[in-house]
Design a protein around this motif. Sequence first.
Motif, PDB file in Angstrom:
ATOM      1  N   GLU A   7      18.463 -41.093  -8.086  1.00  0.00           N
ATOM      2  CA  GLU A   7      17.943 -40.699  -9.400  1.00  0.00           C
ATOM      3  C   GLU A   7      16.539 -40.113  -9.283  1.00  0.00           C
ATOM      4  N   ALA A   8      15.702 -40.724  -8.477  1.00  0.00           N
ATOM      5  CA  ALA A   8      14.342 -40.215  -8.285  1.00  0.00           C
ATOM      6  C   ALA A   8      14.388 -38.841  -7.623  1.00  0.00           C
ATOM      7  N   LYS A  10      16.873 -36.659  -7.804  1.00  0.00           N
ATOM      8  CA  LYS A  10      17.363 -35.700  -8.806  1.00  0.00           C
ATOM      9  C   LYS A  10      16.247 -35.307  -9.763  1.00  0.00           C
ATOM     10  N   ASN A  11      15.470 -36.283 -10.186  1.00  0.00           N
ATOM     11  CA  ASN A  11      14.363 -35.998 -11.095  1.00  0.00           C
ATOM     12  C   ASN A  11      13.325 -35.070 -10.454  1.00  0.00           C
ATOM     13  N   GLN A  12      13.022 -35.301  -9.185  1.00  0.00           N
ATOM     14  CA  GLN A  12      12.079 -34.431  -8.484  1.00  0.00           C
ATOM     15  C   GLN A  12      12.650 -33.013  -8.372  1.00  0.00           C
ATOM     16  N   ARG A  14      14.790 -31.613 -10.400  1.00  0.00           N
ATOM     17  CA  ARG A  14      14.741 -31.014 -11.745  1.00  0.00           C
ATOM     18  C   ARG A  14      13.347 -30.491 -12.070  1.00  0.00           C
ATOM     19  N   GLU A  15      12.334 -31.255 -11.709  1.00  0.00           N
ATOM     20  CA  GLU A  15      10.951 -30.823 -11.953  1.00  0.00           C
ATOM     21  C   GLU A  15      10.655 -29.529 -11.201  1.00  0.00           C
ATOM     22  N   ASN A  18      12.458 -26.813 -13.015  1.00  0.00           N
ATOM     23  CA  ASN A  18      11.825 -26.519 -14.301  1.00  0.00           C
ATOM     24  C   ASN A  18      10.641 -25.569 -14.144  1.00  0.00           C
TER      25      ASN A  18
END
Length: 101
Positions: A7-8, A10-12, A14-15, A18
């Motif tokens: 999850e971490a 994936k979040n990185q 995505r950032e 973005n």
Amino acid sequence: MATINIEATKNQARELLNTRIKSVEELVHARQRVSDLKEQLAAAERDDKRAYVKATRDGWSPEELKKLGLEPAAAGRRRKAQTKTADAAVPSAPSSAQDNN
């Protein structure tokens, strides 16, 4: 072996995406603005041409308008350039007629 938090990660990811997406959004906005301004310019040039023609129909000569600093718009000058191009094509016509004989 260290545990990887999916999850971490994936979040990185995505950032990172973005920030890349933001630059594309800015590019799209800039291109749309250019497109809008080109359309506005084309409309303004048409209005200018109509107003110039109306002024000449109302009795103003091109020379008088020029003295007032109101020379024909670029569109009027383009037409003259096209005439020169058409004139340049005329001499080639007789040579093509000779080729056919």
